[in-house]
Design a protein around this motif. Structure first.
Motif, PDB file in Angstrom:
ATOM      1  N   ARG A  35      43.345  67.608  64.012  1.00 29.72           N
ATOM      2  CA  ARG A  35      44.617  66.679  64.078  1.00 29.72           C
ATOM      3  C   ARG A  35      44.110  65.415  63.723  1.00 29.72           C
ATOM      4  NH1 ARG A  35      42.832  66.593  69.412  1.00 29.72           N
ATOM      5  NH2 ARG A  35      42.758  64.591  70.208  1.00 29.72           N
ATOM      6  N   ILE A  36      45.078  64.629  63.522  1.00 28.87           N
ATOM      7  CA  ILE A  36      44.807  63.218  63.216  1.00 28.87           C
ATOM      8  C   ILE A  36      45.382  62.578  64.299  1.00 28.87           C
ATOM      9  CG2 ILE A  36      45.326  61.208  61.884  1.00 28.87           C
ATOM     10  CD1 ILE A  36      43.535  63.154  60.289  1.00 28.87           C
ATOM     11  N   ASP A  37      44.549  61.974  65.288  1.00 27.24           N
ATOM     12  CA  ASP A  37      45.011  61.365  66.473  1.00 27.24           C
ATOM     13  C   ASP A  37      46.239  60.285  66.184  1.00 27.24           C
ATOM     14  OD1 ASP A  37      44.082  61.007  69.644  1.00 27.24           O
ATOM     15  OD2 ASP A  37      44.662  59.012  68.618  1.00 27.24           O
ATOM     16  N   VAL A  38      47.166  60.476  66.808  1.00 21.83           N
ATOM     17  CA  VAL A  38      48.272  59.576  66.570  1.00 21.83           C
ATOM     18  C   VAL A  38      48.179  58.247  66.963  1.00 21.83           C
ATOM     19  CG1 VAL A  38      50.770  59.435  67.198  1.00 21.83           C
ATOM     20  CG2 VAL A  38      49.898  61.489  67.242  1.00 21.83           C
ATOM     21  N   GLU A  39      47.429  57.892  67.899  1.00 22.98           N
ATOM     22  CA  GLU A  39      47.090  56.625  68.507  1.00 22.98           C
ATOM     23  C   GLU A  39      46.005  55.766  67.544  1.00 22.98           C
ATOM     24  OE1 GLU A  39      46.471  56.053  72.440  1.00 22.98           O
ATOM     25  OE2 GLU A  39      48.180  57.303  72.939  1.00 22.98           O
ATOM     26  N   THR A  40      45.122  56.505  67.226  1.00 24.50           N
ATOM     27  CA  THR A  40      43.990  55.760  66.726  1.00 24.50           C
ATOM     28  C   THR A  40      43.492  56.283  64.800  1.00 24.50           C
ATOM     29  OG1 THR A  40      42.374  57.613  66.931  1.00 24.50           O
ATOM     30  CG2 THR A  40      42.587  55.839  68.577  1.00 24.50           C
ATOM     31  N   GLY A  41      44.421  57.316  64.495  1.00 20.45           N
ATOM     32  CA  GLY A  41      44.160  57.686  63.297  1.00 20.45           C
ATOM     33  C   GLY A  41      43.117  58.523  62.883  1.00 20.45           C
ATOM     34  N   VAL A  42      42.368  58.745  63.896  1.00 20.27           N
ATOM     35  CA  VAL A  42      41.003  59.253  63.734  1.00 20.27           C
ATOM     36  C   VAL A  42      41.259  60.665  63.641  1.00 20.27           C
ATOM     37  CG1 VAL A  42      38.824  59.742  64.843  1.00 20.27           C
ATOM     38  CG2 VAL A  42      39.887  57.478  64.923  1.00 20.27           C
ATOM     39  N   ALA A  43      40.240  61.439  62.541  1.00 18.62           N
ATOM     40  CA  ALA A  43      40.468  62.943  62.694  1.00 18.62           C
ATOM     41  C   ALA A  43      39.448  63.569  63.539  1.00 18.62           C
ATOM     42  CB  ALA A  43      39.819  63.480  61.096  1.00 18.62           C
ATOM     43  N   VAL A  44      40.057  64.819  64.233  1.00 15.81           N
ATOM     44  CA  VAL A  44      39.331  65.335  65.288  1.00 15.81           C
ATOM     45  C   VAL A  44      39.523  66.778  65.221  1.00 15.81           C
ATOM     46  CG1 VAL A  44      39.685  65.894  67.871  1.00 15.81           C
ATOM     47  CG2 VAL A  44      40.176  63.671  67.128  1.00 15.81           C
ATOM     48  N   ALA A  45      38.266  67.570  65.341  1.00 16.04           N
ATOM     49  CA  ALA A  45      38.539  68.981  65.305  1.00 16.04           C
ATOM     50  C   ALA A  45      37.803  69.556  66.451  1.00 16.04           C
ATOM     51  CB  ALA A  45      37.666  69.401  63.830  1.00 16.04           C
ATOM     52  N   TRP A  46      38.364  70.499  67.131  1.00 17.13           N
ATOM     53  CA  TRP A  46      37.789  71.260  68.193  1.00 17.13           C
ATOM     54  C   TRP A  46      37.159  72.500  67.470  1.00 17.13           C
ATOM     55  CZ3 TRP A  46      41.851  71.783  72.605  1.00 17.13           C
ATOM     56  CH2 TRP A  46      42.245  70.657  73.018  1.00 17.13           C
ATOM     57  N   ILE A  47      35.756  72.864  67.639  1.00 17.38           N
ATOM     58  CA  ILE A  47      35.129  74.035  67.206  1.00 17.38           C
ATOM     59  C   ILE A  47      34.558  74.895  68.173  1.00 17.38           C
ATOM     60  CG2 ILE A  47      34.844  73.061  64.870  1.00 17.38           C
ATOM     61  CD1 ILE A  47      31.658  72.527  65.720  1.00 17.38           C
ATOM     62  N   SER A  48      34.651  76.302  68.297  1.00 16.28           N
ATOM     63  CA  SER A  48      34.256  77.100  69.157  1.00 16.28           C
ATOM     64  C   SER A  48      33.728  78.308  68.466  1.00 16.28           C
ATOM     65  CB  SER A  48      35.351  77.573  70.102  1.00 16.28           C
ATOM     66  OG  SER A  48      35.086  78.552  70.625  1.00 16.28           O
ATOM     67  N   ASP A  49      32.753  78.990  69.103  1.00 14.03           N
ATOM     68  CA  ASP A  49      32.273  80.391  68.690  1.00 14.03           C
ATOM     69  C   ASP A  49      33.156  81.219  69.440  1.00 14.03           C
ATOM     70  OD1 ASP A  49      31.248  80.565  71.287  1.00 14.03           O
ATOM     71  OD2 ASP A  49      29.104  80.451  70.772  1.00 14.03           O
ATOM     72  N   ASN A  50      34.013  81.258  70.088  1.00 13.16           N
ATOM     73  CA  ASN A  50      35.041  82.098  70.595  1.00 13.16           C
ATOM     74  C   ASN A  50      34.243  82.952  71.604  1.00 13.16           C
ATOM     75  OD1 ASN A  50      37.644  81.093  69.809  1.00 13.16           O
ATOM     76  ND2 ASN A  50      36.886  81.971  67.655  1.00 13.16           N
ATOM     77  N   THR A  51      32.932  82.657  72.172  1.00 20.32           N
ATOM     78  CA  THR A  51      32.277  83.503  73.078  1.00 20.32           C
ATOM     79  C   THR A  51      32.727  83.148  74.652  1.00 20.32           C
ATOM     80  OG1 THR A  51      30.289  82.258  73.117  1.00 20.32           O
ATOM     81  CG2 THR A  51      30.545  84.145  71.664  1.00 20.32           C
ATOM     82  N   ARG A  52      33.142  82.111  74.751  1.00 19.07           N
ATOM     83  CA  ARG A  52      33.347  81.559  76.087  1.00 19.07           C
ATOM     84  C   ARG A  52      34.455  80.331  76.086  1.00 19.07           C
ATOM     85  NH1 ARG A  52      28.179  80.926  74.694  1.00 19.07           N
ATOM     86  NH2 ARG A  52      27.646  82.355  76.311  1.00 19.07           N
ATOM     87  N   PRO A  53      35.247  79.900  77.042  1.00 19.86           N
ATOM     88  CA  PRO A  53      35.948  78.765  76.961  1.00 19.86           C
ATOM     89  C   PRO A  53      35.376  77.411  76.559  1.00 19.86           C
ATOM     90  CG  PRO A  53      35.905  79.589  79.274  1.00 19.86           C
ATOM     91  CD  PRO A  53      35.187  80.551  78.469  1.00 19.86           C
ATOM     92  N   PHE A  54      34.765  77.082  75.830  1.00 20.51           N
ATOM     93  CA  PHE A  54      33.866  75.742  75.566  1.00 20.51           C
ATOM     94  C   PHE A  54      34.060  75.603  74.206  1.00 20.51           C
ATOM     95  CE2 PHE A  54      30.001  73.563  74.411  1.00 20.51           C
ATOM     96  CZ  PHE A  54      30.135  72.754  75.531  1.00 20.51           C
TER      97      PHE A  54
END
Length: 139
Positions: A35-54
């Motif tokens: 997403r692009i953070d609504v308040e700051t305009g900063v690009a953010v990505a959550w990445i995972s290997d899908n092996t655990r909830p992290f």
């Protein structure tokens, strides 16, 4: 369901796309939220290997001062020593290998350090038994 325990680490990155590519290649992680953070305009990505909830939360910033550099690092277990060697060969060719593979025996195993595009350190390993130790201590 409510998340409890360690769920993520956040890292500043200078180029989100380049960092996503690095962690996809060397840690088999994929974007699960972006997403692009609504308040700051900063690009953010959550990445995972899908092996655990992290997840690793990548936050694009103009200036990055690496916070994870040896010895501070992210650690990723590989499926085989041969697979890890192939990733190290690729990293060596891309001038990203900062510690050649080394076998330190039990419980550390076979490991190497890579440098991500912003200077953070990623450890690749084979033979570390972190999952077994955690499982045995949670009984």
């Amino acid at each position: 369901m409510i998340d409890i325990g360690l769920t993520h680490i956040a890292l500043p990155v200078s180029n989100l796309e380049r960092s996503v590519k690095f962690y996809s290649t060397y840690a088999q992680m994929q974007v699960i939220h972006q997403r692009i953070d609504v308040e700051t305009g900063v690009a953010v990505a959550w990445i995972s290997d899908n092996t655990r909830p992290f997840v690793i939360v990548l936050i694009q910033k103009d200036s990055v001062h690496p916070v994870l550099s040896p010895l501070a690092h992210l650690g990723v277990g590989c499926k085989s020593r041969e697979y890890m060697d192939s990733l190290c060969d690729k990293a060596r060719q891309e001038d990203l290998l900062i510690q050649e593979p080394k076998d330190s025996g039990y419980p550390i195993g076979y490991w190497a350090f890579l440098q991500d595009p912003d200077g953070h350190t990623l450890e690749l390993s084979y033979g570390q038994e972190i999952g077994l130790v955690v499982e045995n201590n949670s009984l």
